[in-house]
Every structure is written in C-alpha cells, then in structure tokens.
Design an enzyme around this catalytic site. Structure first.
Site, PDB file in Angstrom:
ATOM      1  N   CYS A 139       0.978  -1.302   0.089  1.00 23.24           N
ATOM      2  CA  CYS A 139      -0.122  -0.030   0.065  1.00 23.24           C
ATOM      3  C   CYS A 139       0.972   1.274   0.068  1.00 23.24           C
ATOM      4  CB  CYS A 139      -0.961  -0.152   1.139  1.00 23.24           C
ATOM      5  SG  CYS A 139      -2.177   1.044   1.092  1.00 23.24           S
ATOM      6  N   HIS A 152      -3.824  -4.822  -0.105  1.00 21.76           N
ATOM      7  CA  HIS A 152      -3.193  -5.456   1.251  1.00 21.76           C
ATOM      8  C   HIS A 152      -3.486  -6.901   1.287  1.00 21.76           C
ATOM      9  CE1 HIS A 152      -3.069  -1.677   3.674  1.00 21.76           C
ATOM     10  NE2 HIS A 152      -4.114  -1.271   2.965  1.00 21.76           N
ATOM     11  N   GLU A 160      -2.508  -9.060   3.449  1.00 20.88           N
ATOM     12  CA  GLU A 160      -2.582  -9.395   4.811  1.00 20.88           C
ATOM     13  C   GLU A 160      -4.109  -9.773   5.361  1.00 20.88           C
ATOM     14  OE1 GLU A 160      -2.245  -4.829   5.709  1.00 20.88           O
ATOM     15  OE2 GLU A 160      -1.600  -6.188   3.981  1.00 20.88           O
TER      16      GLU A 160
END
Length: 199
Positions: free
Chosen positions: A77, A180, A182
C-alpha cells in the site's frame, strides 16, 4: 518486517508467522542486515508515512541491503507508493525513487473514495510473485492514491476503479502491491508465500 509505527505491521506479522516462524518486526540495523527478505507495510498518507520512515528506519542500511545486495523487498500500500520519486498527497513530497514514477489521486469518477473493498487484478507481466494466482484474482484494497509509472516494464498487474491503475509493480528485486495481502485471505497468503520463496 520494517517497524516505523504503521498500523498494519501486526497483521502482516501474523500472516507471515503462519508461513514461517523466522520473522521479526524491527527497525534495527542488525536485523535489516541479517534479513533474507524485507517487507515495508503501510497505512496512511504518503508524506506522514515517509517522515516516520526517515525518523525510525536507517535508510542508508536499507538502501545498501535492497539496492546493492539485491535482497527481495516488498512494499504494501503506502509501502509501495513511497518507492516513487514524488507523491502529491497533501502537498508535494519526495519519495525514495526506487521505482520511477509519481503518486497521484485516483480518478474514480462517480465512485466513492477511498477505494475500499475487494477488486480483481489483471496480470500484464507474470512474475514468480504471482505464481499460482489466477488472472482476475481478487484482493482487498483501501486507498485514494495510485502509483503512475514512468517505465511500462515496472507494471506487473492493473486494477480498474474509475480508471485503470497499477496494483502490482516490480523492478528487479523490488516489489510493491497497492492492495493489502494481509487482508486478502488465501490469495494474499499465497502471494506472500511466493515472495518469501524469492531468492
């Protein structure tokens, strides 16, 4: 995983920990030097994030390890965006200049900003980072700014939200994703696992 006070460090740590127990959150010189792979997470604005990075991370050591010693590096990001030469979020800011280009506002048209939620990527340059991922794979995004490249060969995948923008970028051993991983469940985990396998 580089620690400069970014909000998503812990969630990146947790998903990497599911892939390997050889992981540390740190900004210490010795850990950067001994690392096999380096991840720069990011949440927030370009200028503020860069200021924290310059205050807390030994950039000279990081540049030696990534640029000179070719360690695999992944920016997430804002961690991707600050690799540009310049960013135009809340004024003009100099970036690290590791991948040539500029960060500007996403022209979303009638769609709301920030761009939040799941969106697919269109692969334009199939690198080992994306091994096992389908073209049109969905990832989770939260952003209002995008990386406009100077060199087309640095673009790995694109995503559409009002306009087509770069969602995965690369230059040699340096990689960046606008989404993202994650927060992207199975696909994000697979991408991060691919990154950890890069030599």
């Amino acid at each position: 995983i580089l620690d400069y006070g970014s909000g998503n460090v812990k969630s990146v740590f947790n998903i990497i920990l599911a892939l390997t127990d050889n992981v540390v959150i740190s900004n210490k010189k010795k850990d950067i030097i001994s690392a096999s792979h380096i991840i720069l997470p990011g949440v927030g604005a370009f200028g503020a994030s860069l200021k924290k990075i310059k205050d807390r991370i030994p950039l000279d050591i990081l540049e030696t390890e990534v640029i000179k010693n070719n360690k695999p590096f992944l920016g997430i990001c804002v961690g991707l965006q600050i690799l540009a030469n310049k960013g135009f979020e809340f004024g003009e800011h100099q970036g690290l200049g590791w991948i040539e280009g500029e960060v500007r506002k996403l022209e979303a048209g009638d769609l709301p900003l920030p761009h939040i939620g799941w969106n697919n990527i269109e692969v334009v340059n199939n690198l080992p980072l994306l091994k096992g991922l389908n073209d049109n794979q969905d990832f989770y995004f939260v952003h209002s700014y995008i990386f406009k490249e100077k060199n087309r060969e640095n673009v790995v995948a694109k995503t559409e939200y009002g306009e087509k923008f770069n969602s995965v970028m690369a230059k040699d051993n340096i990689f960046g994703v606008q989404f993202h991983p994650e927060k992207s469940q199975k696909a994000g985990k697979l991408l991060l696992n691919n990154f950890l396998r890069l030599k």
